[in-house]
Write a protein that holds these residues in place. Structure first.
Motif, PDB file in Angstrom:
ATOM      1  N   SER A   8      -4.769  -7.038 -52.681  1.00  0.00           N
ATOM      2  CA  SER A   8      -4.269  -7.300 -51.329  1.00  0.00           C
ATOM      3  C   SER A   8      -5.252  -8.137 -50.514  1.00  0.00           C
ATOM      4  N   GLY A   9      -6.459  -8.376 -51.055  1.00  0.00           N
ATOM      5  CA  GLY A   9      -7.491  -8.932 -50.179  1.00  0.00           C
ATOM      6  C   GLY A   9      -8.269 -10.094 -50.749  1.00  0.00           C
ATOM      7  N   ALA A  10      -9.599  -9.979 -50.633  1.00  0.00           N
ATOM      8  CA  ALA A  10     -10.484 -11.099 -50.968  1.00  0.00           C
ATOM      9  C   ALA A  10     -10.543 -11.362 -52.466  1.00  0.00           C
ATOM     10  N   GLY A  11     -10.420 -10.336 -53.263  1.00  0.00           N
ATOM     11  CA  GLY A  11     -10.381 -10.542 -54.713  1.00  0.00           C
ATOM     12  C   GLY A  11     -11.740 -10.615 -55.388  1.00  0.00           C
ATOM     13  N   SER A  12     -12.776 -10.046 -54.767  1.00  0.00           N
ATOM     14  CA  SER A  12     -14.085 -10.129 -55.424  1.00  0.00           C
ATOM     15  C   SER A  12     -14.127  -9.259 -56.685  1.00  0.00           C
ATOM     16  N   ASN A  13     -13.417  -8.137 -56.681  1.00  0.00           N
ATOM     17  CA  ASN A  13     -13.386  -7.315 -57.906  1.00  0.00           C
ATOM     18  C   ASN A  13     -12.560  -7.996 -58.994  1.00  0.00           C
ATOM     19  N   LEU A  14     -11.486  -8.653 -58.607  1.00  0.00           N
ATOM     20  CA  LEU A  14     -10.715  -9.449 -59.575  1.00  0.00           C
ATOM     21  C   LEU A  14     -11.633 -10.499 -60.210  1.00  0.00           C
ATOM     22  N   LEU A  75      -6.004  -1.572 -60.037  1.00  0.00           N
ATOM     23  CA  LEU A  75      -5.898  -1.807 -58.596  1.00  0.00           C
ATOM     24  C   LEU A  75      -7.255  -2.278 -58.085  1.00  0.00           C
ATOM     25  N   ALA A  76      -7.279  -3.459 -57.518  1.00  0.00           N
ATOM     26  CA  ALA A  76      -8.548  -4.048 -57.073  1.00  0.00           C
ATOM     27  C   ALA A  76      -8.393  -4.460 -55.609  1.00  0.00           C
ATOM     28  N   GLY A  77      -8.594  -3.482 -54.719  1.00  0.00           N
ATOM     29  CA  GLY A  77      -8.403  -3.758 -53.293  1.00  0.00           C
ATOM     30  C   GLY A  77      -6.939  -3.816 -52.929  1.00  0.00           C
ATOM     31  N   PHE A  78      -6.102  -3.042 -53.640  1.00  0.00           N
ATOM     32  CA  PHE A  78      -4.660  -3.032 -53.404  1.00  0.00           C
ATOM     33  C   PHE A  78      -4.369  -1.975 -52.349  1.00  0.00           C
ATOM     34  N   ASN A  96      -8.217   2.708 -60.025  1.00  0.00           N
ATOM     35  CA  ASN A  96      -8.465   2.174 -58.683  1.00  0.00           C
ATOM     36  C   ASN A  96      -9.957   2.233 -58.407  1.00  0.00           C
ATOM     37  N   ILE A  97     -10.410   1.339 -57.555  1.00  0.00           N
ATOM     38  CA  ILE A  97     -11.814   1.376 -57.118  1.00  0.00           C
ATOM     39  C   ILE A  97     -11.843   1.604 -55.611  1.00  0.00           C
ATOM     40  N   HIS A  98     -12.763   2.489 -55.192  1.00  0.00           N
ATOM     41  CA  HIS A  98     -12.802   2.905 -53.786  1.00  0.00           C
ATOM     42  C   HIS A  98     -14.255   2.889 -53.304  1.00  0.00           C
ATOM     43  N   PRO A  99     -14.495   2.381 -52.089  1.00  0.00           N
ATOM     44  CA  PRO A  99     -15.891   2.227 -51.634  1.00  0.00           C
ATOM     45  C   PRO A  99     -16.478   3.473 -50.974  1.00  0.00           C
ATOM     46  N   SER A 100     -16.437   4.597 -51.684  1.00  0.00           N
ATOM     47  CA  SER A 100     -17.174   5.797 -51.264  1.00  0.00           C
ATOM     48  C   SER A 100     -17.348   6.664 -52.499  1.00  0.00           C
ATOM     49  N   LEU A 155     -23.381  -2.512 -45.402  1.00  0.00           N
ATOM     50  CA  LEU A 155     -23.284  -1.445 -46.391  1.00  0.00           C
ATOM     51  C   LEU A 155     -22.187  -1.740 -47.416  1.00  0.00           C
ATOM     52  N   HIS A 156     -21.048  -2.251 -46.937  1.00  0.00           N
ATOM     53  CA  HIS A 156     -19.947  -2.575 -47.869  1.00  0.00           C
ATOM     54  C   HIS A 156     -20.395  -3.667 -48.847  1.00  0.00           C
ATOM     55  N   LYS A 157     -21.181  -4.620 -48.362  1.00  0.00           N
ATOM     56  CA  LYS A 157     -21.671  -5.683 -49.266  1.00  0.00           C
ATOM     57  C   LYS A 157     -22.490  -5.092 -50.406  1.00  0.00           C
ATOM     58  N   ILE A 159     -22.350  -2.005 -51.508  1.00  0.00           N
ATOM     59  CA  ILE A 159     -21.451  -1.210 -52.368  1.00  0.00           C
ATOM     60  C   ILE A 159     -20.706  -2.150 -53.321  1.00  0.00           C
ATOM     61  N   GLN A 160     -20.274  -3.287 -52.800  1.00  0.00           N
ATOM     62  CA  GLN A 160     -19.493  -4.195 -53.655  1.00  0.00           C
ATOM     63  C   GLN A 160     -20.325  -4.782 -54.801  1.00  0.00           C
ATOM     64  N   ILE A 161     -21.617  -4.963 -54.569  1.00  0.00           N
ATOM     65  CA  ILE A 161     -22.473  -5.430 -55.677  1.00  0.00           C
ATOM     66  C   ILE A 161     -22.362  -4.446 -56.838  1.00  0.00           C
ATOM     67  N   GLU A 162     -22.356  -3.152 -56.513  1.00  0.00           N
ATOM     68  CA  GLU A 162     -22.235  -2.119 -57.560  1.00  0.00           C
ATOM     69  C   GLU A 162     -20.820  -2.083 -58.130  1.00  0.00           C
ATOM     70  N   GLU A 163     -19.822  -2.268 -57.264  1.00  0.00           N
ATOM     71  CA  GLU A 163     -18.429  -2.270 -57.746  1.00  0.00           C
ATOM     72  C   GLU A 163     -18.234  -3.330 -58.829  1.00  0.00           C
ATOM     73  N   HIS A 164     -18.848  -4.483 -58.607  1.00  0.00           N
ATOM     74  CA  HIS A 164     -18.613  -5.607 -59.516  1.00  0.00           C
ATOM     75  C   HIS A 164     -19.240  -5.390 -60.897  1.00  0.00           C
TER      76      HIS A 164
HETATM   77  C1  GRF Z   1     -13.328  -2.983 -52.435  1.00  0.00           C
HETATM   78  O1  GRF Z   1     -14.472  -2.626 -51.736  1.00  0.00           O
HETATM   79  C2  GRF Z   1     -12.647  -1.773 -53.015  1.00  0.00           C
HETATM   80  O2  GRF Z   1     -13.494  -0.695 -53.214  1.00  0.00           O
HETATM   81  C3  GRF Z   1     -11.641  -1.419 -51.954  1.00  0.00           C
HETATM   82  O3  GRF Z   1     -11.235  -2.617 -51.386  1.00  0.00           O
HETATM   83  C4  GRF Z   1     -12.258  -3.594 -51.546  1.00  0.00           C
HETATM   84  C5  GRF Z   1     -11.606  -4.785 -52.203  1.00  0.00           C
HETATM   85  O4  GRF Z   1     -12.432  -5.894 -52.228  1.00  0.00           O
HETATM   86  N1  GRF Z   1     -10.549  -0.662 -52.528  1.00  0.00           N
HETATM   87  P1  GRF Z   1     -12.042  -7.187 -53.074  1.00  0.00           P
HETATM   88  O5  GRF Z   1     -10.654  -7.614 -52.621  1.00  0.00           O
HETATM   89  O6  GRF Z   1     -12.067  -6.816 -54.521  1.00  0.00           O
HETATM   90  O7  GRF Z   1     -13.087  -8.188 -52.703  1.00  0.00           O
END
Ligand code: GRF
Length: 189
Positions: A8-14, A75-78, A96-100, A155-157, A159-164
């Motif tokens: 749904s969003g920026a797509g950095s996890n994609l 699900l990547a930011g869906f 799904n990935i969640h930032p907490s 902080l979200h930035k 967290i996202q480094i770890e998500e990736h």
């Molecule tokens: C991520 O932080 C994920 O944990 C959350 O939404 C964000 C999506 O970011 N569910 P992106 O679209 O992958 O950049």
């Protein structure tokens, strides 16, 4: 093994999944126009926009039609909740990935929730999707310290480094059949 990525969003996890070259992404589906779609198109992955209308069941059915014979949904930011038809079609094959660090801070604005609660450590969680929000069995987590002066953005930035790093590892294990679930416990082999 092919899977569908929902965004749904920026797509950095994609982007992280694409760069890690994990399995084959058969298509990327969004619930509206978003920057993630261009990231898929740039590397030749087919995209679909399925607006949320007509209720959860019909929205879910449209997604399942696009998924076809894919093996999993990622699900990547869906920002939508899938209906039970999806859980039934993909048992323990929707992640799904969640930032907490779930079960703390489910739902919207998880990073701001963590800051407001004054926690010293938060992080990222990858979990299987069930019918409840941010609730299914936890597959992997990575802790991230909250630093003095942090705001939701800084902080979200981090967290996202770890998500990736985390998400490609989990999707690879899922596709390889290395994850098993018993009750709420996920084991890696
Ligand atoms: C991520 O932080 C994920 O944990 C959350 O939404 C964000 C999506 O970011 N569910 P992106 O679209 O992958 O950049």
């Amino acid at each position: 093994m092919a899977y569908v990525v929902l965004v749904s969003g920026a797509g950095s996890n994609l982007e992280a999944l694409i760069e890690a070259d994990v399995g084959k992404i058969s298509s990327v589906v969004a619930d509206g126009e978003c920057p993630a779609l261009a990231k898929a198109e740039a590397v030749g992955i087919s995209t679909r926009v399925i607006p949320y209308r007509g209720g959860r069941a019909s929205f879910t059915r449209e997604i399942l039609d696009v998924a076809g014979d894919a093996e999993a949904l990622v699900l990547a930011g869906f920002m939508r909740i899938l209906g039970k038809e999806a859980i039934a079609r993909f048992p323990n094959r929707i992640v799904n990935i969640h930032p907490s660090l779930l079960p703390s801070f489910p739902g919207l604005d998880a990073v701001a929730q963590a800051l407001a609660a004054g926690v010293k450590v938060t992080g990222a969680t990858v979990h299987f999707v069930d019918e409840l929000l941010d609730h299914g069995p936890i597959i992997a987590q990575k802790a991230v310290p909250v630093l003095p002066g942090d705001n939701a953005c800084s902080l979200h930035k981090r967290i996202q480094i770890e998500e990736h790093v985390l998400y490609p590892r989990v999707v690879e294990a899922l596709l390889a059949g290395r994850l098993s679930v018993e009750g709420r416990t996920v084991s890696w082999s």
